[in-house]
Design a protein around this motif. Structure first.
Motif, PDB file in Angstrom:
ATOM      1  N   TYR A 178       0.813  -1.222   0.000  1.00 59.00           N
ATOM      2  CA  TYR A 178       0.000   0.000   0.000  1.00 59.00           C
ATOM      3  C   TYR A 178       0.848   1.274   0.000  1.00 59.00           C
ATOM      4  O   TYR A 178       1.956   1.292   0.527  1.00 59.00           O
ATOM      5  N   TYR A 223      -4.908   9.897   4.003  1.00 60.41           N
ATOM      6  CA  TYR A 223      -5.552  10.101   5.304  1.00 60.41           C
ATOM      7  C   TYR A 223      -5.531  11.591   5.600  1.00 60.41           C
ATOM      8  O   TYR A 223      -4.487  12.166   5.903  1.00 60.41           O
ATOM      9  N   ILE A 282      -7.000   4.216   9.992  1.00 65.74           N
ATOM     10  CA  ILE A 282      -7.563   3.797   8.690  1.00 65.74           C
ATOM     11  C   ILE A 282      -8.250   2.442   8.838  1.00 65.74           C
ATOM     12  O   ILE A 282      -9.271   2.173   8.224  1.00 65.74           O
ATOM     13  N   TRP A 302      -3.126  -3.105   7.243  1.00 67.99           N
ATOM     14  CA  TRP A 302      -3.623  -4.487   7.235  1.00 67.99           C
ATOM     15  C   TRP A 302      -2.472  -5.495   7.322  1.00 67.99           C
ATOM     16  O   TRP A 302      -2.531  -6.590   6.782  1.00 67.99           O
TER      17      TRP A 302
END
Lengths: 584, 158
Positions: A178, A223, A282, A302
């Motif tokens: 990511y 974000y 997030i 994640w």
């Protein structure tokens, strides 16, 4: 189109009435039948708070800037400048304006105030997405090498090499990977990320796509703090326009690379600017930091390898790709390359965003773009750099160059680039108390040093500002500050004592005045003030009388002012207004 | 206390089903619908998405943006960023708090105003800044603060 009219419409422009200015322009141009030959461009903030700023470009007069424009000024400007081809002198921006931009080197901010951020065509016309087109001819490793060689370091505070971060992430095990853009600009006193997102959102998007291609990520997240509604709106618009044009989405520009960006909105927590806390947020959890390692480049969003960079860092990327690593590293100092955007605010003449090469001295920044102190009679006292993680520096350190290493040696930090200039009417003990009150309020509470240690320090500072300080308090602050620095869990806790430690180091006299003499030399700490007029200093000007909101100041022309203590609410309006230090 | 119509909550929750990391945006959407997050909605989310209420309250109380009680018609936010603070923002906040007779984070009895401190709005060059609803008021003074209050009081009671 022969005439272009630029109107600055960032948060500050709009709050000063820019929408109405544009409306009257349209109305007047229509009335005079010249609307077809004029183009109004709604730009982001140019970085200087002189709203509403209007630039008019005509073939004959070239570019002329007007400042502090109100809707009612527009008809005159249209008639005299656009129809009569004579600039309206009284609204024209003066020397201060020229001085503000004179010593800047605008790379990241080059588009801010120059293009319409809601129109992708204008970004493209300013060579936007050219860097993206270029990357498909080279390998991801070449991109990373180029970014690493450029010497670009993270602009969010810690100053870690961007290229190295990308390399670690690319080499880390785990899929998918990511890209995260940290737009949670929470440091009080910093607003460059807001201005970049509002004024040139595509530059951040382009940087993120390039980063995604370099490390092999297909998903990016911005974000952004919820306090920036306009930035979020423009970013959303930019993302959908980029998708329409094929710069974002599946098979970008016909290549075997897909990348998408979503926006996650913050919910009002300063600690979420810390990268591991940001990732937790997030993921929909409380924004609490985690110990590092593992670093996000290894295990991030994640649990997958993630590159997190700040807005300004991403905005630099396209310029490195377009002009090369050597071009970028030719600007700056040996170890700090490129430019940095600083947010100048406080008791300074020109408040706003100044982008200067690394290595510029603090003095050059304050007296160059900053234009010096706003009230010359009340001289300079300190400069606060780096927000709640940074420190306060005295006059004697103004000639150090701004680079990561030199600043760290002083006890302040580069941080995100917020610079607040303080004059003799700012109390340094109170400033230290202010920052600790902020970090205590914003501490996530996970680790003991930050949760309890900072609170104890704040209590002591409150005692001192209330006139109950003891000499041993100073040793306590020093010792506690140093141990929190060493033991707190995250970067925010580690640096939170800096405002106290630097003021203790450079402004110890003021602490001692509070403790021994029970005096606040700057006239800020209410409990140490008598609210009395010193007649020897009073020049009978009546400024205090004019600003008192409760009618507690008694004054007549040619007479000394006096304060009626029954009515006085100790709001200090009079003390702040008095240029002669006549109220104590 | 009035009961809250939960139809909208149910509709909103459906759209977040089977996605990960939904709690914050979901609560933000509920708040923008109701102006606050009604207690009853926590139970709905818990049941529908299988998330423990304690986790939901954890989010609601961690982030400053969420409200568990209804807010006033106008929210006054007084910036306490560094620049605004040294330019007199603290004094403005104190004065407005006095004038309205509410503490920070409180709401006036007539339901007209809620008062908040905000860490930094990123408009440091305009400091001190007071925001009412969505409207920014830059370079504020105590006297101007009073005028602004009066303006909204008239507007709000019309």
């Amino acid at each position: 189109m022969t005439t272009k009219i630029f109107v600055c419409m960032g948060t500050s422009g709009i709050s000063s009435g820019a929408e109405e200015v544009v409306r009257i322009f349209e109305q007047e141009l229509e009335k005079h039948n010249v609307i077809d030959t004029c183009k109004i461009v709604r730009t982001g903030d140019r970085g200087l708070f002189r709203d509403v700023l209007v630039d008019i470009i005509t073939p004959k007069l070239g570019r002329i800037t007007y400042e502090y424009i109100k809707p009612e000024n527009v008809p005159q400007i249209v008639e005299e400048h656009i129809l009569g081809e004579t600039p309206v002198k009284k609204f024209q921006a003066g020397e201060d304006y020229q001085q503000f931009f004179a010593d800047q080197k605008r790379i990241v901010l080059s588009n801010c105030g120059e293009i319409d951020p809601e129109n992708i065509e204008e970004y493209i016309a300013s060579r936007g997405y050219d860097a993206l087109k270029k990357i498909f001819a080279i390998t991801p490793d070449q991109i990373i090498e180029s970014v690493e060689k450029s010497g670009l370091k993270g602009r969010g505070g810690a100053g870690f090499s961007t290229g190295l971060k990308w390399k670690f992430c690319k080499n880390a095990q785990g899929n998918p990977k990511y890209i995260v853009c940290n737009a949670d600009e929470g440091d009080p006193g910093a607003f460059m990320d807001r201005s970049i997102l509002e004024g040139d959102p595509h530059s951040v998007i382009e940087g993120m796509i390039i980063a995604g291609y370099a490390i092999g990520a297909t998903q990016g997240v911005v974000y952004c703090r919820a306090e920036y509604p306009l930035a979020i709106k423009r970013l959303n618009k930019a993302i959908s326009q980029a998708k329409e044009k094929g710069f974002l989405g599946a098979n970008i520009l016909g290549n075997n690379f897909s990348f998408d960006i979503t926006i996650a909105q913050g919910a009002g927590a300063f600690v979420c600017g810390e990268e591991t806390a940001l990732l937790a947020s997030i993921e929909g959890r409380r924004g609490m930091p985690k110990p590092k390692p593992p670093f996000p480049a290894q295990q991030g969003l994640w649990g997958k390898p993630t590159v997190i960079n700040n807005v300004e860092t991403f905005a630099n990327v396209r310029h490195i790709i377009m002009h090369g690593a050597e071009w970028f590293s030719s600007v700056g100092t040996q170890n700090s390359k490129g430019t940095k955007v600083f947010a100048l605010a406080g008791k300074i003449k020109n408040t706003g965003l100044a982008e200067v090469p690394m290595g510029t001295t603090i003095r050059q920044l304050i007296y160059g773009p900053g234009g010096g102190m706003v009230r010359k009679k009340i001289g300079f006292k300190a400069v606060q750099m780096g927000g709640p993680s940074g420190g306060c520096l005295p006059e004697s350190l103004l000639d150090i160059p701004i680079d990561y290493e030199s600043l760290n040696r002083t006890g302040a930090i580069m941080g995100s680039g917020g610079i607040i200039i303080m004059d003799q009417k700012t109390c340094m003990v109170d400033v230290a108390r202010y920052f600790l009150a902020f970090t205590v309020e914003e501490s996530c509470g996970k680790c003991v040093p930050c949760r309890i240690g900072l609170k104890r320090m704040l209590e002591v500072l409150e005692e001192i500002t209330a006139g109950r300080g003891k000499e041993e308090h100073l040793d306590f602050l020093q010792e506690m500050g140093e141990s929190i620095k060493e033991t707190a869990l995250c970067g925010l806790g580690n640096t939170a004592p800096n405002p106290v430690l630097t003021t203790l180091k450079y402004f110890k006299d003021e602490y001692i005045a509070h403790i021994k003499e029970k005096k606040c030399p700057a006239g800020v700490c209410v409990d140490l003030l008598k609210f009395e007029v010193i007649q020897e200093k009073c020049v009978k000007c009546g400024q205090c009388y004019k600003v008192c909101p409760v009618g507690a100041v008694e004054w007549k022309k040619k007479e000394y002012a006096a304060i009626n203590k029954e009515k006085c609410t100790k709001c200090k309006s009079c003390i702040m207004a008095c240029e002669f230090g006549a109220i104590e | 206390m009035k009961t809250v119509d939960l139809c909208d909550v149910k509709k909103i929750v459906q759209r977040y089903r089977d996605k990960k990391g939904v709690l914050i945006p979901l609560l933000q959407e509920i708040q923008s619908e109701y102006g606050f997050v009604p207690e009853e909605s926590v139970n709905v989310i818990s049941k529908e998405l299988g998330i423990f209420p304690v986790e939901i309250y954890g989010i609601l109380t961690f982030y400053a943006q969420f409200y568990l009680v209804p807010r006033g018609k106008y929210t006054i936010r007084v910036c306490q960023g560094t620049a605004c603070y040294i330019m007199g923002g603290k004094e403005i906040l104190d004065h407005i708090s006095n004038k309205l007779g509410v503490e920070v984070d409180g709401t006036t009895n007539d339901g007209l105003f809620s008062l908040e401190r905000v860490a930094c709005l990123g408009c440091c060059g305009m400091g001190p800044v007071v925001v009412v609803g969505e409207d920014f008021h830059g370079r504020c003074t105590i006297q101007e603060g009073e005028k602004i209050l009066e303006e909204y009081r008239v507007k709000g009671t019309e």
